[in-house]
Structures are given as structure tokens and as C-alpha cells.
Design an enzyme around this catalytic site. Structure first.
Site, mmCIF file in Angstrom:
data_model
loop_
_atom_site.group_PDB
_atom_site.id
_atom_site.type_symbol
_atom_site.label_atom_id
_atom_site.label_comp_id
_atom_site.label_asym_id
_atom_site.label_seq_id
_atom_site.Cartn_x
_atom_site.Cartn_y
_atom_site.Cartn_z
ATOM 1 N N GLY A 187 -0.031 66.837 -73.296
ATOM 2 C CA GLY A 187 -0.099 66.691 -71.852
ATOM 3 C C GLY A 187 -1.175 67.477 -71.127
ATOM 4 O O GLY A 187 -1.382 67.266 -69.925
ATOM 5 N N GLU A 237 1.190 68.904 -79.404
ATOM 6 C CA GLU A 237 0.813 67.496 -79.646
ATOM 7 C C GLU A 237 -0.233 67.019 -78.642
ATOM 8 O O GLU A 237 -0.009 66.063 -77.912
ATOM 9 C CB GLU A 237 2.044 66.594 -79.504
ATOM 10 C CG GLU A 237 3.198 66.889 -80.427
ATOM 11 C CD GLU A 237 4.451 66.079 -80.061
ATOM 12 O OE1 GLU A 237 4.463 65.432 -78.998
ATOM 13 O OE2 GLU A 237 5.408 66.118 -80.843
ATOM 14 N N PRO A 238 -1.380 67.654 -78.581
ATOM 15 C CA PRO A 238 -2.372 67.229 -77.584
ATOM 16 C C PRO A 238 -3.134 65.991 -78.038
ATOM 17 O O PRO A 238 -3.469 65.851 -79.214
ATOM 18 C CB PRO A 238 -3.325 68.431 -77.522
ATOM 19 C CG PRO A 238 -3.255 69.006 -78.900
ATOM 20 C CD PRO A 238 -1.860 68.758 -79.417
ATOM 21 N N GLY A 239 -3.378 65.078 -77.118
ATOM 22 C CA GLY A 239 -4.198 63.907 -77.422
ATOM 23 C C GLY A 239 -5.442 63.923 -76.553
ATOM 24 O O GLY A 239 -6.554 64.134 -77.014
ATOM 25 N N ARG A 240 -5.225 63.729 -75.245
ATOM 26 C CA ARG A 240 -6.330 63.603 -74.297
ATOM 27 C C ARG A 240 -7.279 64.804 -74.311
ATOM 28 O O ARG A 240 -8.492 64.635 -74.245
ATOM 29 C CB ARG A 240 -5.764 63.440 -72.886
ATOM 30 C CG ARG A 240 -6.806 63.201 -71.821
ATOM 31 C CD ARG A 240 -6.206 63.328 -70.418
ATOM 32 N NE ARG A 240 -4.903 62.767 -70.301
ATOM 33 C CZ ARG A 240 -4.643 61.516 -69.879
ATOM 34 N NH1 ARG A 240 -5.635 60.729 -69.530
ATOM 35 N NH2 ARG A 240 -3.400 61.088 -69.795
ATOM 36 N N ARG A 245 -7.846 52.181 -67.851
ATOM 37 C CA ARG A 245 -7.297 53.313 -67.087
ATOM 38 C C ARG A 245 -7.515 53.207 -65.571
ATOM 39 O O ARG A 245 -6.594 53.502 -64.801
ATOM 40 C CB ARG A 245 -7.842 54.652 -67.612
ATOM 41 C CG ARG A 245 -7.515 54.893 -69.109
ATOM 42 C CD ARG A 245 -7.709 56.346 -69.532
ATOM 43 N NE ARG A 245 -6.699 57.196 -68.907
ATOM 44 C CZ ARG A 245 -6.887 57.926 -67.853
ATOM 45 N NH1 ARG A 245 -8.092 57.982 -67.302
ATOM 46 N NH2 ARG A 245 -5.924 58.627 -67.339
ATOM 47 N N CYS A 274 -11.351 38.180 -64.525
ATOM 48 C CA CYS A 274 -10.908 37.496 -63.305
ATOM 49 C C CYS A 274 -9.698 38.159 -62.677
ATOM 50 O O CYS A 274 -8.630 37.543 -62.559
ATOM 51 C CB CYS A 274 -10.616 36.041 -63.629
ATOM 52 S SG CYS A 274 -12.017 35.281 -64.432
HETATM 53 N N1 LLP Z 1 3.416 63.739 -77.396
HETATM 54 C C1 LLP Z 1 4.155 62.728 -76.901
HETATM 55 C C2 LLP Z 1 5.575 62.613 -77.278
HETATM 56 C C3 LLP Z 1 3.573 61.810 -76.006
HETATM 57 O O1 LLP Z 1 4.312 60.822 -75.492
HETATM 58 C C4 LLP Z 1 2.200 61.935 -75.658
HETATM 59 C C5 LLP Z 1 1.557 60.981 -74.745
HETATM 60 C C6 LLP Z 1 1.469 62.998 -76.235
HETATM 61 C C7 LLP Z 1 2.111 63.877 -77.088
HETATM 62 C C8 LLP Z 1 0.027 63.211 -75.932
HETATM 63 O O2 LLP Z 1 -0.210 63.455 -74.581
HETATM 64 P P1 LLP Z 1 -1.651 63.926 -74.068
HETATM 65 O O3 LLP Z 1 -1.895 65.299 -74.633
HETATM 66 O O4 LLP Z 1 -2.657 62.961 -74.548
HETATM 67 O O5 LLP Z 1 -1.523 63.940 -72.605
HETATM 68 N N2 LLP Z 1 -2.283 56.070 -71.434
HETATM 69 C C9 LLP Z 1 -2.130 57.194 -70.532
HETATM 70 C C10 LLP Z 1 -1.528 58.392 -71.213
HETATM 71 C C11 LLP Z 1 -0.206 58.113 -71.895
HETATM 72 C C12 LLP Z 1 0.369 59.299 -72.637
HETATM 73 C C13 LLP Z 1 1.561 58.922 -73.432
HETATM 74 N N3 LLP Z 1 2.129 59.977 -74.216
HETATM 75 C C14 LLP Z 1 -3.466 57.496 -69.881
HETATM 76 O O6 LLP Z 1 -4.448 56.827 -70.186
HETATM 77 O O7 LLP Z 1 -3.574 58.374 -69.027
#
Ligand code: LLP
Length: 446
Positions: free
Chosen positions: A265, A299-302, A338, A370
Site C-alpha cells: 500500500g 507486500e509492496p507492489g506499486r 488508471r 470510443c
Molecule cells: N497485498 C494485498 C493483499 C493487496 O491486495 C495489494 C493490492 C497489495 C499487497 C499491493 O499493494 P500496493 O503496494 O501495490 O499498493 N489497481 C490499483 C491498485 C490495486 C491494489 C490491489 N491490492 C491501482 O492501479 O491503483
């Protein structure tokens, strides 16, 4: 009479020079124009065409190290499990695996991608509110390190499969702390009304049930409150404090807790908004969960994959509407959804050196799909751009290609990895023939 054109507010939007300066993997010079690490984007467009996703390996490595470094410096025993949903490209996963990261996955497909990239099964966390029976079976067969359970119903499903096989599944219970992460409504997950996890006040009874169920070995608590969290550490602290309280209660009841999964997050500055640092997050974890003396997982993604990626596109044409100038790109909402889905702001840079210093005026930057929602930016300060001119949509490495579709029968864009002054296609552009060949006619229509 048309309303007067709103002028772009130079105080609100960062300039091209600022957008570049704030992103260490970007550079520009009068000869090459905009570059990612040592590679001119014009060279990638020439070789691969557009639209194309471009990922900077050096930036991925730097960000992975910044996170693990901040956690280590705080004295926490911590492991980072990259959220594969943000960007599941095999080459991206390989770069992160080589940095020692584990993976957080939400499908068998993501788990297989992580394994293919060389991430050990033991370093994979399987999250998600609805894992199918085949997925749970796969997780057990593969020896996935931790399965995060989100309901008693799911616990019963997994218990039955594991007991039948005579194995113990390592599980964590995902709790919903009912904390407002202060982010976009579509990506907040830790409110009581959201579908995720179990209510934290029911967790002690449920955790005891998990310990009593055959085939399950509860190892910890998991929490994830939302995504693109930029509003400081207050929500994180509130959630983690509630989790710490829960862990103390579980321990007092004699239940085993080995680790806490702190979720992801952490937000990034898309425009120039203040965003919390890995150090701030490590500090929040240390202050709340540190006294428990347990290892923590993240659990970082973004935060890892977002800034290192961009979407390289070409201008199809510039069109003058009623009081509005439109730059129509060959990339669209099917590629980067997005802005349409979350009203997200992405920086947009011209690529040619001359375009980076040309006079600007407001333009709407749109795709050819479109739908009115197929708009990347409104009233953005952009130069006049000729057909074929290249632009880069920034910070698109996370939830970019991963969320793209073939809407309007547009093939999936190519993906390129840049590493220093090298680059390679890491996913070829989908061909129109492959896209069309996937469909069948029933015999009675053939
Ligand atoms: N862990 C869990 C259980 C999650 O559901 C998520 C993201 C993450 C980790 C990773 O979160 P992050 O660090 O990336 O914020 N499509 C949306 C974001 C959806 C996130 C869903 N869950 C966007 O483009 O902003």
C-alpha cells in the site's frame, strides 16, 4: 459561448524538467531526447514500435534495496514479498528475485510466474478473498510458504484438502482492522464494509478454530488496508496497533503466532504530492509491532514497480475541438486504465529534445478508444506535437500492463526492459492474427 479555456496552473503541475529531475532513471539531452537509463526512448520506438511499456531494471533494483535497507536499518527482522499483481512480467520478477525478494500472489498464474522467475515456493504468500479449489490444491502441491485465509469458509475448504493429503498448510488469518486508509474508494480494503479479511474482533475465536482444524497450522496475522496510501502513517499505525493488540491476546490464549504480514500500500508521488518513505513505514511498524519481537513481512507492489515503468506512445494526430485541443495517442485506456478507472494523474513527457523545450498550452491527451473516459489528461501543458511524435506516460510500471485488455480489439502492447545501456523485448507485441485466431465459430455457424 464556450467557457474560457482553463489555463494549466504552473504551480499545480510540475514542469517537464521537474518530472525528469524527480525520477533518477530518466534523463534528457539535446541529441537523444528523453532517455531511460542509457537508452533513448526514440531508439526503442524505432526498434519495437508503439505503444510499448518500458521498465528500468536499475530503478527496480534501487527501489527493492531502498525498502529492504530501510527495514533492516530499523532493526526489524523483515522480508519483502513483492505483490506480483502490480507487474507480473517475467523479466521484472527475475530482477526482483535476484534482489532476494519473495512474492505475494493472488492467483495460480501469479504463483507460477513467481516460481518461473526463480522465487522459492517457501518465499511466496498466497493472498486473495476467493482462492479456488484447484488453486488451493496447487498451493499445497507446490509448498507455498504461507496461505492467507480470509474467511472461515475458506479455512474449511483448505483444511479438508490438506487433511486428505496428510499435510499441514501454513496459514495466516487476514484481519480487517476497520481503518480508513484515506485513499481512492476503489482501492481501499481495510474498512469493515470492504470484502477483505475477517472482522478483527472475531479473529481470536477464528484463530483458535484454525489451530483446531486438521491440516492447518496457523502461523500469523495478515493485514492490508489499501493501496496508494500517501496520507502519512496514521492509518498504518492504527491498523498495526490493532494487530499488535490482537497478537497479544492470541499469545495470552496460548495460540502460536510466528509472524505478522503487514501488507502493501505504500504510495508514490505521481504528480508531486508528498508520499511517505520506506523509512517512515519501517518506523511505524517498529513502533507498533516491534515490541512483539516477531518477524514481519511486507507486500509492496506499486512502490517497487510503479516509478520504474512508463508507457511509450506516439501521437496519431492533433485535433482542434470546440475550444479544446486534443492530442490523440496510439495508446489508450485498454493499455493504461488508471486515469479512466481511478481519475489517476500520470506525468506525460514529450520524447524529442525539441518538444521538451517547445512552448506549451493546454491540451487533452486522449486515446483512440470510443469512450469519453479514454482520456489520459485534461488541460495538460503540452507543446504542439506532430503526428508520429513520441510521448511517455510516467510511473506506469505498476497496474499498467498488468491491467491492460484488448478492448476495441487492440492487441496487447509490447514490453521492454532497459538495463543500463541495453534493452530487450521482454514481451513481444501481441499480433492481430494471434488476437483474432483465439476465437472459434460453433459448428452450426461455420
Ligand atoms: N497485498 C494485498 C493483499 C493487496 O491486495 C495489494 C493490492 C497489495 C499487497 C499491493 O499493494 P500496493 O503496494 O501495490 O499498493 N489497481 C490499483 C491498485 C490495486 C491494489 C490491489 N491490492 C491501482 O492501479 O491503483
Amino acid at each position: 459561448m464556450a467557457a474560457p479555456l482553463p489555463l494549466p496552473d504552473p504551480a499545480a503541475d510540475p514542469s517537464f524538467a521537474e518530472l525528469i529531475a524527480q525520477r533518477p532513471h530518466l534523463g534528457a539531452d539535446a541529441f537523444s531526447g528523453l532517455m531511460v537509463e542509457g537508452v533513448p526512448l526514440a531508439a526503442i520506438a524505432q526498434a519495437v514500435g508503439t505503444p510499448t511499456w518500458v521498465y528500468a531494471a536499475g530503478a527496480l533494483r534501487r527501489r527493492a534495496r531502498a525498502l529492504t535497507g530501510a527495514l533492516a536499518a530499523s532493526g526489524l527482522r523483515a522480508s519483502v514479498h513483492y505483490a506480483v499483481k502490480a507487474n507480473s512480467n517475467l523479466a521484472v520478477l527475475r530482477v526482483l528475485a535476484a534482489e532476494g525478494l519473495g512474492a505475494d500472489v493472488v492467483s495460480e498464474g501469479e504463483a507460477r510466474a513467481a516460481r518461473a522467475a526463480g522465487i522459492a515456493a517457501a518465499d511466496i504468500v498466497f493472498s486473495g478473498v476467493g482462492k479456488t479449489l484447484p488453486e488451493l490444491r496447487y498451493a499445497l502441491d507446490e509448498g507455498i510458504g504461507q496461505i492467507n485465509l480470509e474467511s472461515p469458509e475458506e479455512a474449511a475448504m483448505l483444511s479438508a484438502i490438506a487433511a486428505a493429503r496428510g499435510v499441514k498448510a501454513r496459514v495466516a488469518l487476514r484481519v480487517n482492522p476497520d481503518v480508513d486508509a484515506g485513499t481512492h474508494a476503489k482501492i481501499t480494503t481495510g474498512l469493515a464494509e470492504n470484502k477483505f479479511g475477517v472482522a478483527i474482533d472475531q479473529a481470536p475465536a477464528l484463530y483458535a478454530q484454525l489451530a483446531a482444524l486438521p491440516g492447518l497450522s496457523p502461523v500469523g496475522i495478515a493485514v492490508h488496508i489499501g493501496s496508494q496510501i500517501t496520507a502519512g502513517m496514521a492509518a498504518y499505525r492504527a491498523a498495526y496497533a490493532r494487530v499488535a493488540e490482537l497478537v497479544r491476546a492470541l499469545r495470552a490464549a496460548g495460540l502460536p503466532v510466528e509472524q505478522v504480514d503487514c501488507g502493501g500500500g505504500l504510495g508514490i508521488p505521481y504528480r508531486d504530492e508528498p508520499a511517505p518513505s520506506p523509512e517512515a513505514l519501517a518506523g511505524a511498524i517498529k513502533a507498533t509491532l516491534g515490541p512483539l519481537g516477531l518477524p514481519v513481512m511486507l507486500e509492496p507492489g506499486r512502490w517497487i514497480a510503479g516509478p520504474p515503468g512508463l508507457l511509450l506512445a506516439a501521437v496519431i494526430l492533433q485535433k482542434q475541438g470546440a475550444g479544446r485541443r486534443f492530442l490523440v495517442l496510439d495508446a489508450a485506456m485498454n493499455d493504461l486504465v488508471r486515469p479512466a478507472m481511478y481519475e489517476a494523474w500520470h506525468g506525460i513527457l514529450p520524447v524529442a529534445a525539441a518538444d521538451l523545450v517547445a512552448p506549451v498550452s493546454p491540451a487533452d491527451v486522449v486515446g483512440p478508444v470510443c469512450e469519453t473516459g479514454d482520456t489520459f489528461a485534461r488541460d495538460r501543458a503540452m507543446p504542439r506535437l506532430a503526428p508520429g511524435a513520441l510521448v511517455a506516460l510516467l510511473d506506469a510500471g505498476a497496474y499498467g500492463a498488468a491491467m491492460s485488455s484488448t478492448y476495441n480489439l487492440r492487441p496487447l502492447a509490447a514490453e521492454v526492459l532497459v538495463d543500463g545501456d541495453r534493452f530487450a523485448v521482454v514481451r513481444p507485441r501481441q499480433s492481430l492474427s494471434a488476437l483474432l485466431a483465439a476465437e472459434r465459430l460453433p459448428a452450426w455457424l461455420a
